[in-house]
Design a protein around this motif. Structure first.
Motif, mmCIF file in Angstrom:
data_model
loop_
_atom_site.group_PDB
_atom_site.id
_atom_site.type_symbol
_atom_site.label_atom_id
_atom_site.label_comp_id
_atom_site.label_asym_id
_atom_site.label_seq_id
_atom_site.Cartn_x
_atom_site.Cartn_y
_atom_site.Cartn_z
ATOM 1 N N TRP A 1 0.841 -1.193 0.000
ATOM 2 C CA TRP A 1 0.000 0.000 0.000
ATOM 3 C C TRP A 1 0.874 1.239 0.000
ATOM 4 O O TRP A 1 1.705 1.434 0.879
ATOM 5 C CB TRP A 1 -0.907 0.004 1.230
ATOM 6 C CG TRP A 1 -1.703 1.273 1.389
ATOM 7 C CD1 TRP A 1 -1.473 2.295 2.267
ATOM 8 C CD2 TRP A 1 -2.857 1.656 0.634
ATOM 9 N NE1 TRP A 1 -2.409 3.276 2.125
ATOM 10 C CE2 TRP A 1 -3.270 2.918 1.125
ATOM 11 C CE3 TRP A 1 -3.569 1.069 -0.386
ATOM 12 C CZ2 TRP A 1 -4.379 3.596 0.623
ATOM 13 C CZ3 TRP A 1 -4.674 1.730 -0.902
ATOM 14 C CH2 TRP A 1 -5.067 2.967 -0.402
ATOM 15 N N SER B 1 -2.469 6.415 -7.789
ATOM 16 C CA SER B 1 -3.086 5.217 -7.201
ATOM 17 C C SER B 1 -4.464 4.972 -7.805
ATOM 18 O O SER B 1 -5.281 5.900 -7.875
ATOM 19 C CB SER B 1 -3.221 5.374 -5.684
ATOM 20 O OG SER B 1 -1.956 5.511 -5.089
ATOM 21 N N ALA C 1 -5.081 2.826 6.997
ATOM 22 C CA ALA C 1 -4.065 2.129 6.204
ATOM 23 C C ALA C 1 -3.420 1.027 7.039
ATOM 24 O O ALA C 1 -3.386 1.105 8.277
ATOM 25 C CB ALA C 1 -3.006 3.126 5.734
ATOM 26 N N ALA D 1 -10.606 -0.048 0.397
ATOM 27 C CA ALA D 1 -10.134 0.869 -0.641
ATOM 28 C C ALA D 1 -11.074 0.781 -1.836
ATOM 29 O O ALA D 1 -11.433 -0.318 -2.272
ATOM 30 C CB ALA D 1 -8.711 0.520 -1.052
ATOM 31 N N PHE E 1 -4.031 -5.187 0.057
ATOM 32 C CA PHE E 1 -2.888 -4.292 0.272
ATOM 33 C C PHE E 1 -2.294 -4.526 1.662
ATOM 34 O O PHE E 1 -3.015 -4.580 2.666
ATOM 35 C CB PHE E 1 -3.317 -2.829 0.135
ATOM 36 C CG PHE E 1 -3.863 -2.477 -1.216
ATOM 37 C CD1 PHE E 1 -3.016 -2.143 -2.259
ATOM 38 C CD2 PHE E 1 -5.234 -2.490 -1.452
ATOM 39 C CE1 PHE E 1 -3.516 -1.815 -3.511
ATOM 40 C CE2 PHE E 1 -5.737 -2.166 -2.699
ATOM 41 C CZ PHE E 1 -4.881 -1.832 -3.735
ATOM 42 N N ASP F 1 1.318 -3.294 4.219
ATOM 43 C CA ASP F 1 2.344 -2.262 4.213
ATOM 44 C C ASP F 1 3.605 -2.831 3.549
ATOM 45 O O ASP F 1 3.761 -4.048 3.411
ATOM 46 C CB ASP F 1 2.597 -1.695 5.608
ATOM 47 C CG ASP F 1 3.349 -2.657 6.517
ATOM 48 O OD1 ASP F 1 3.612 -3.797 6.091
ATOM 49 O OD2 ASP F 1 3.678 -2.269 7.654
#
Length: 855
Positions: free
Chosen positions: A124, A130, A139, A181, A194, A196
């Protein structure tokens, strides 16, 4: 003449409507395919162009595989820092994205598309490019957190807080959904997960030092081309593939283009069938209209109209028909494209009709096809109309062309047919696939043309046979229906030709598909010796956890792994052949029955050795003992000795071109960490095959995409894949039948009008309405069956020759689906009955006195 033309067109609009339907259908399919493909292309070009980085640095892709190998090529993550120091670079981003992971929810159900679209797990990072934006939650931070795209969450019922298991190549891990998302652009159909960046690197690639690509943003005033050149100087072109945003978008669109092209070709195929069958219908319609207007045309000639004016008058009617049909077809095509765009949502590809693209070339193509088809189809009838003598105005109306010798047709048909037959014979005798396929295509086209040309010559002998039982079964009614079909061979031949085209296609492909099915069934029976094969549903390789689970399953005895690798062979004849090779464990003989021309399994799987198909080897000058340079994915090279030659008829699972395979040790040396693509499993002593299946399916519950297949399952899989082709063929057949029915209806309707006085006289001397309807139905049935017999005969010849081409690929079994052929003939008779319903009803309702007085 213009007034007379317009009046004639309007007077016959009901009769021309049926011909216009053929034009409408052909134009609609052409228009729909163009609009749909243009819409998809522009939508995704904009998507890829808006989301691609200014420059992307990715691993060099020198070899690709027709089958997924599961190997994820990477670049060093430190490359991002190196590129960041290049003049003109504004920012760099580490990209991590894999398509070989599987996502499972808490109920052990797969999360993601079921239509073949990928499930993409990536890192992500928020940039201006994006394709998604965070709309709920937060996130992901650290190990154990993930985002899910909104479309997949809605489709699979996943909410924030739910736990998901991600099964990646390095191993499985669990994550909690902490955010949703939403796509800001068109959703291409993939599921997106997604993580990190450090978690994505460690969990998906096995190391935080690796990345799948590096995205580079250009500083203000620096073009993409300039940035690419500078980055290339810094990193070198040798080991990396550098692409600008435009090049990246073009490459992504090309990958998607394969799917779009399939739909486009299918629709163009429908359009081609509609055009081809429609030509016969229009020719027949105009021929009969001209025959009925012989006195009218003769009167025009007597009043001073010359041949050119008469010809122009008929062609003007055809152009008017083409304009009307094209206009309606264009509107129907726009609706068809809109329907296809909506249908894409079933494949999780969310397009909108508001983005529909109608280029200037689309209406041009629509009117070009519609007007062109009708003009060409009406040209010969127009010439015949121009040849009407002024004296015809003084005579009774006669059917033009009746009684004229068919000598020219016979000579032309025989000549073209002889060349076509020679091409098909050459196809059957050829030893190279490319040559055989080329001759097959030429032979099909020429024999089809010959059959159309010679069709009227076959009317009398075949109709006498096909309708031979009518007098015995139906008495004088049967005799009259048979003679009506024989009355005008040209008309009967043209009417039957419309049906012949579709049925010839069905007959040929039915033989080909049945032969393919039986050949593959025999290969599976002959080669597959394992009790079960464990594979992913979408044939993607799976993680080592699946292999471990299967090996530890109670009752599992021998477990042989298969892995796939993209390779390129440098052959003695100088050719470089890229193909997919397989790597196997040593106990391959216990799960597969392999026929060797030279060598054996032990030699084939020994370190540094390779095996291949004997016919492939012979074609390229390879012998046992030949040392071949072999390139592997990732740039590694080896020299392997050909230690075994097989005779497997391209058996499933042993490679694609060349049937290349080697030992697992050789594969591990040159392409390490390749995931397993399949497991061949035998039951341990004391365990029945049924017991083993139950144990395996229970053990593999956490892996819902992994399936356990036996021989019967494999055969069903093959049958289902071939059935997709058959469904297309049957759809084409349905379209051809619809237009052919229109042709028969048109022919009979015009024939009834032409024989109005005759029908009135028959009714006056005692023919009942029921008998009249039966006579017309029998006439329709015999014409339809004639077209079916002609088409299936032609299709069987095509099918036999197609099987010879398949035999060059190892599919040597010939199978003729007699049940399908009989069903088609019976179906043709029913088509004849249906097509005759309206004309027969109309004929039976005629006023007897008015019919007798008709001129």
């Amino acid at each position: 003449m213009l007034k007379a033309t317009l009046r004639s067109f309007l007077d016959h609009r009901g009769r021309l409507l049926l011909s216009a339907l053929a034009v409408i259908l052909s134009v609609a399919f052409v228009t729909g395919s163009l609009i749909f493909s243009d819409t998809v292309a522009r939508t995704f070009n904009q998507l890829f162009a808006s989301t691609a980085a200014d420059v992307t640095v990715a691993p060099k892709q020198e070899l690709t595989s027709a089958l997924p190998t599961g190997v994820v090529q990477t670049v060093p993550a430190s490359l991002a820092q190196r590129v960041a120091r290049v003049d003109g670079v504004a920012a760099t981003h580490v990209d991590v994205a894999v398509r070989n992971a599987m996502v499972v929810d808490s109920r052990n159900e797969a999360v993601g598309p079921t239509t073949g679209a990928p499930t993409v797990v990536s890192n992500w990072q928020v940039t201006d490019r994006s394709p998604v934006r965070l709309t709920s939650g937060h996130a992901p931070h650290g190990d154990g957190e993930a985002l899910l795209d909104a479309d997949t969450a809605r489709h699979d019922g996943v909410r924030i807080g739910d736990m998901l298991a991600i099964q990646a190549q390095p191993g499985s891990f669990r994550v909690r959904v902490v955010g949703i998302a939403t796509f800001t652009t068109t959703n291409p159909g993939a599921a997106r997960i997604f993580l990190d960046t450090p978690t994505a690197q460690a969990r998906l690639l096995g190391s935080t030092a690796r990345a799948t690509s590096i995205s580079v943003d250009a500083a203000k005033g620096v073009t993409d081309a300039q940035l690419k050149q500078r980055v290339a100087q810094a990193v070198g072109n040798g080991g990396y593939d550098l692409r600008t945003a435009g090049e990246q978008a073009k490459s992504a669109a090309a990958r998607l283009g394969g799917f779009v092209k399939i739909i486009k070709y299918v629709m163009v195929g429908f359009a081609g069938i509609a055009v081809l069958v429609g030509i016969f219908l229009i020719v027949n319609t105009f021929s009969m209209l001209i025959a009925q207007r012989t006195r009218e045309l003769g009167l025009l000639r007597a009043l001073g109209a010359d041949r050119r004016q008469v010809r122009r008058s008929v062609l003007a009617e055809a152009v008017l028909l083409g304009v009307v049909g094209s206009t309606v077809g264009l509107a129907v095509g726009i609706g068809l494209a809109a329907g296809l765009i909506q249908l894409m949502s079933a494949f999780d590809m969310n397009l909108t009709t508001s983005a529909m693209v109608v280029r200037w070339s689309t209406p041009v193509a629509a009117y070009g096809v519609g007007i062109g088809v009708t003009f060409l189809a009406a040209y010969l009838p127009a010439r015949r109309a121009a040849a009407v003598s002024p004296m015809a105005a003084l005579a009774d109306t006669e059917v033009a062309g009746v009684g004229r010798p068919l000598r020219v047709r016979a000579l032309a048909g025989a000549g073209v047919g002889a060349v076509g037959a020679a091409a098909l014979a050459g196809c059957a005798a050829a030893h190279r696939t490319a040559t055989a396929a080329s001759l097959l295509g030429v032979g099909i086209v020429l024999t089809l043309v010959a059959a159309v040309a010679a069709g009227p010559l076959l009317v009398r002998p075949l109709i006498r046979v096909l309708g031979g039982a009518f007098p015995a079964l139906f008495g004088s009614i049967g005799r009259m229906s048979q003679r009506n079909a024989l009355r005008n061979p040209r008309r009967t031949g043209a009417t039957a030709a419309a049906l012949m085209v579709g049925l010839a296609l069905v007959g040929g492909l039915s033989v080909a598909s049945a032969s393919m099915t039986n050949s593959l069934d025999r290969q599976i029976d002959r080669v597959l010796g394992a009790d079960y094969v464990v594979q992913n549903r979408n044939f993607l390789p799976f993680s080592a956890e699946v292999t471990h689970t299967v090996s530890e399953t109670p009752g599992a005895g021998t477990v042989v792994r298969q892995r796939l690798a993209a390779v390129a062979l440098r052959l003695p004849d100088g050719k470089r052949v890229a193909t997919t090779a397989s790597g196997y464990d040593p106990r391959l003989d216990s799960v597969a029955h392999i026929k060797y021309v030279r060598g054996d399994t032990a030699a084939a799987l020994a370190d540094g050795h390779i095996a291949m198909d004997a016919r492939f080897a012979g074609k390229h000058g390879v012998r046992a003992g030949t040392v071949l340079p072999v390139e592997f994915q990732g740039g590694r090279q080896a020299r392997l000795t050909v230690a075994a030659l097989t005779n497997q008829d391209a058996a499933e699972g042993f490679g694609i071109e060349g049937g290349v395979y080697f030992g697992m040790g050789t594969l591990e040396r040159y392409v390490p960490n390749t995931p397993d693509a399949a497991l061949y499993v035998n039951a341990a002593p004391g365990t029945g095959a049924g017991q083993l299946r139950a144990y395996l399916e229970k053990a593999l519950v956490p892996y819902p995409n992994v399936q356990v297949r036996d021989q019967a399952d494999y055969k069903k899989l093959v049958h289902d894949q071939i059935a997709v082709l058959l469904y297309l063929v049957y759809a084409l057949l349905g379209l051809a039948i619809v237009i052919a029915v229109l042709g028969v209806v048109n022919t009979l309707a015009l024939s009834v009008v032409e024989r109005t006085r005759e029908i009135g006289l028959l009714r006056a001397i005692g023919l009942s309405r029921r008998q009249l309807r039966r006579m017309i139905r029998l006439e329709s049935v015999v014409i339809a069956v004639f077209g079916a017999v002609l088409g299936l005969s032609l299709g069987l010849v095509w099918g036999l020759c197609t099987q010879r081409v398949l035999a060059l690929q190892g599919m040597r079994t010939l199978a003729i689906p007699w049940n399908t052929i009989v069903a088609v003939v019976v179906g043709a008779a029913l088509v004849g009955v249906v097509a005759a319903l309206l004309p027969a009803l109309r004929a039976s309702r005629m006023n007897v006195l008015a019919a007798i007085a008709h001129e």
